[in-house]
Design an enzyme around this catalytic site. Structure first.
Site, PDB file in Angstrom:
ATOM      1  N   GLU A 149     -10.673   9.413   2.326  1.00  0.00           N
ATOM      2  CA  GLU A 149     -10.314   8.263   1.492  1.00  0.00           C
ATOM      3  C   GLU A 149     -11.574   7.588   0.954  1.00  0.00           C
ATOM      4  OE1 GLU A 149      -7.777   5.384   3.456  1.00  0.00           O
ATOM      5  OE2 GLU A 149      -7.468   4.296   1.581  1.00  0.00           O
ATOM      6  N   GLN A 175     -10.409   9.926   9.777  1.00  0.00           N
ATOM      7  CA  GLN A 175     -10.624  10.606   8.522  1.00  0.00           C
ATOM      8  C   GLN A 175     -11.798  11.572   8.686  1.00  0.00           C
ATOM      9  OE1 GLN A 175     -10.835   7.912   5.182  1.00  0.00           O
ATOM     10  NE2 GLN A 175      -8.924   6.887   5.750  1.00  0.00           N
ATOM     11  N   TYR A 200      -1.055   5.932  14.508  1.00  0.00           N
ATOM     12  CA  TYR A 200      -2.428   5.725  14.981  1.00  0.00           C
ATOM     13  C   TYR A 200      -2.412   5.330  16.454  1.00  0.00           C
ATOM     14  CZ  TYR A 200      -4.407   5.901  10.277  1.00  0.00           C
ATOM     15  OH  TYR A 200      -4.827   6.317   9.037  1.00  0.00           O
ATOM     16  N   GLU A 244      -1.361  11.002   8.496  1.00  0.00           N
ATOM     17  CA  GLU A 244      -2.436  10.142   9.018  1.00  0.00           C
ATOM     18  C   GLU A 244      -2.217   9.987  10.514  1.00  0.00           C
ATOM     19  OE1 GLU A 244      -3.351   6.400   7.062  1.00  0.00           O
ATOM     20  OE2 GLU A 244      -2.864   7.260   5.091  1.00  0.00           O
ATOM     21  N   ASN A 265       1.789   6.095  -1.065  1.00  0.00           N
ATOM     22  CA  ASN A 265       1.311   6.076   0.324  1.00  0.00           C
ATOM     23  C   ASN A 265       1.710   4.748   0.956  1.00  0.00           C
ATOM     24  OD1 ASN A 265      -0.698   6.622   2.670  1.00  0.00           O
ATOM     25  ND2 ASN A 265      -1.382   4.653   1.850  1.00  0.00           N
ATOM     26  N   GLU A 266       2.223   4.815   2.164  1.00  0.00           N
ATOM     27  CA  GLU A 266       2.616   3.601   2.895  1.00  0.00           C
ATOM     28  C   GLU A 266       3.294   2.614   1.932  1.00  0.00           C
ATOM     29  OE1 GLU A 266      -0.437   2.131   5.597  1.00  0.00           O
ATOM     30  OE2 GLU A 266      -0.278   3.970   6.779  1.00  0.00           O
TER      31      GLU A 266
HETATM   32  O1  AHR Z   1      -6.777   5.384   7.286  1.00  0.00           O
HETATM   33  C1  AHR Z   1      -6.927   4.028   6.979  1.00  0.00           C
HETATM   34  C2  AHR Z   1      -5.668   3.414   6.382  1.00  0.00           C
HETATM   35  O2  AHR Z   1      -4.645   3.422   7.330  1.00  0.00           O
HETATM   36  C3  AHR Z   1      -5.069   4.132   5.202  1.00  0.00           C
HETATM   37  O3  AHR Z   1      -5.681   3.784   4.006  1.00  0.00           O
HETATM   38  C4  AHR Z   1      -3.652   3.649   5.212  1.00  0.00           C
HETATM   39  O4  AHR Z   1      -2.764   4.566   4.637  1.00  0.00           O
HETATM   40  C5  AHR Z   1      -3.384   3.381   6.690  1.00  0.00           C
HETATM   41  O5  AHR Z   1      -2.820   2.151   6.899  1.00  0.00           O
END
Ligand code: AHR
Length: 514
Positions: free
Chosen positions: A48, A366, A261, A317, A194-195
């Site tokens: 990103e 990432q 995450y 992600e 995205n999101e």
């Molecule tokens: O990876 C960082 C961020 O986390 C990304 O931009 C977003 O899609 C997510 O919230």
């Protein structure tokens, strides 16, 4: 009240005690012929425009003093080639829904500058755009995964981007040729937003699913290029998002994404990436393995609408999210990466391998200098992280046949009541018939004896490799880049089809059995 419940849970946490000797049996069904292939895309990456992921991490520009090939860092390129990156997602993340691709084409000196308002307000010069990304994918031999702007972009803008990248002729192809690229690129994966429930437009799922239907209509297949369209999916435990998308969009998408995450919270301290105690270590692993129940529930919903698995689940992600390194821009998400991250990566892959009937891709967040990175860079220096080493050790499983197994390991219970295996494993057989068994001992203090039984006996040739460290906080720095690195491993004995492996505490071992 909340505090009392929390401390009660911590008191109930059942961490392994010192000096306990573990003996674990892993029986692998190594003869299976009709097993599920582990798609290589499970080892996908995400790049990103965030902090120094692109600028400084992948790209320094052709004029830089830092050794580069056409502007791409030579050291990072070499490291990524070794990883066998199968797919790379770009340009975001949250950035994608504010990115206007036309700003990133044409002579670099003429490209407009922009403020990266999602990530620290950094001003970017757009020198890394569509050509730079797609050429990088070609150099690495990986599939590009373009994340399109739905939040602040138009249908026309996205439709023209697809045409620019993939059409053999027509006005966009002409513009592309004027910018130096005659032949179209092959672009398979296209994310439509995205999101979209958050930074991608704060939409409700009903609204987004209708918008998705409209946007995707105009994303055409040009020439021989066939798009694989991905709808923006849920975060973590938002099962309603998946339900609504499956109901309203169905077969108009090839894949539905999911983000998960290993993070303590969105606000306040998430904990240091390198300064943590045993309790925090086990809690991080507990959160990482909770992804299994999350994947399962999303799959259960998808199964109800799509029993034949026509729509894939893509975990596009995932990874650890800790506090940024002291003194760095909080908006740049630059974090160190320790043996704990290596454990998270290994346990995550072990889980992903089990669900590939539906789960067809995963992209760690990432690739460079952001969150759970593969590489960290500073100036002309680069270090490979412990997570990089796990990706390299596990790449033997790419496109191999998954081998089911039983394992009688005990578990520990973390401070939040989550169970996590002490010994975990995964196994596959590749096209040459080599069986790879990767074993993880999460225990901070105790070694374990693992007895592997394969279906066939004989005297196999075995090559072993281990990633471990004295200290779970161990990590690689620019001053000491090889503190954590894989070593050859020989602490195993093979007899009558049984391989007895001595697994040190906090270790990851791969055995290649021929
Ligand atoms: O990876 C960082 C961020 O986390 C990304 O931009 C977003 O899609 C997510 O919230």
């Amino acid at each position: 009240m909340k505090r009392i419940i929390l401390s009660a849970l911590i008191a109930l946490a059942l961490y392994p005690s010192a000096y306990a000797q573990m003996k674990v049996e892993v029986n692998i069904d190594s003869d299976i012929t009709d097993g599920q292939v582990i798609p290589k895309e499970i080892y996908g990456q995400f790049a990103e425009h965030l902090g120094s992921c692109i600028y400084g991490g992948l790209w320094v520009g052709p004029e830089s003093d830092i050794p580069n090939i056409n502007g791409y860092r030579t050291d990072v390129l070499e490291a990524l080639k070794t990883l066998k990156v199968p797919v790379m997602r770009w340009p975001g993340g949250c950035f994608a829904d504010e990115y206007h691709w036309t700003d990133g084409i044409g002579p670099r000196e003429n490209r407009p500058r922009m403020v990266n308002s999602n990530w620290g307000g950094t001003v970017e010069d757009n020198s890394f755009g569509t050509h730079e990304f797609l050429n990088l994918c070609e150099m690495l031999g990986c599939e590009p995964y373009i994340s399109g702007n739905v939040g602040s972009g138009t249908v026309e803008e996205l439709a023209k981007w697809v045409e620019y990248m993939t059409a053999p002729d027509g006005p966009m192809a002409k513009l592309r040729a004027e910018n130096g690229r005659k032949e179209p690129w092959r672009v398979k994966y296209l994310g439509v937003g995205n999101e979209s429930w958050g930074c991608g437009g704060n939409m409700v799922p009903e609204y987004y699913s209708h918008l998705y239907r409209r946007y995707q209509t105009y994303c055409r297949n040009f020439g021989g290029n066939t798009l694989y369209k991905v709808a923006s999916g849920a975060s973590d435990y938002d099962y309603n998002w998946t339900e609504v998308l499956m109901k309203n969009v169905g077969g108009l998408m090839n894949g539905l994404s999911l983000h998960y995450y290993t993070v303590k919270g969105w606000d306040g301290s998430k904990g240091s990436a390198t300064e943590f105690n045993a309790e925090e270590y086990y809690n991080t692993l507990g959160k990482a393995v909770e992804v299994e129940s999350v994947i399962k529930r999303h799959i259960e919903i998808m199964d109800r609408y799509d029993p034949d698995c026509r729509i894939d689940l893509l975990l596009d992600e995932w990874g650890t999210w800790f506090d940024v390194e002291p003194g760095t821009n909080p908006g740049h998400l630059f974090q160190q990466n320790s043996m704990r991250d290596a454990m998270v990566a290994a346990l995550s892959f072990n889980i992903f391998h089990k669900y590939t009937r539906r789960l067809k891709m995963a992209n760690i967040a990432q690739i460079a200098n952001v969150l759970q990175s593969m590489v960290l860079t500073r100036g002309d220096k680069m270090v490979l992280t412990p997570t990089y080493h796990v990706f390299r050790m596990y790449n033997v499983h790419q496109d191999a046949i998954y081998l089911p197994f039983t394992c009688n390991s005990g578990t520990f219970t973390d401070g939040n009541g989550r169970e996590c295996p002490l010994i975990d494993a995964t196994a596959s057989r590749n096209a040459e018939g080599i069986i790879n068994v990767t074993i993880t001992n999460t225990d901070l203090e105790n070694e374990a004896e693992v007895i592997l039984t394969l279906a066939s006996d004989g005297k196999p040739e075995i090559f072993g490799e281990i990633l471990t460290s004295e200290d779970i906080q161990a990590h690689n720095t620019f001053e000491s880049p090889e503190t954590v690195k894989p070593m050859t491993f020989n602490d195993f004995k093979s007899k009558d089809g049984r391989i007895t492996v001595k697994m040190p505490a906090k270790s990851i071992v791969n055995l290649s059995i021929r």
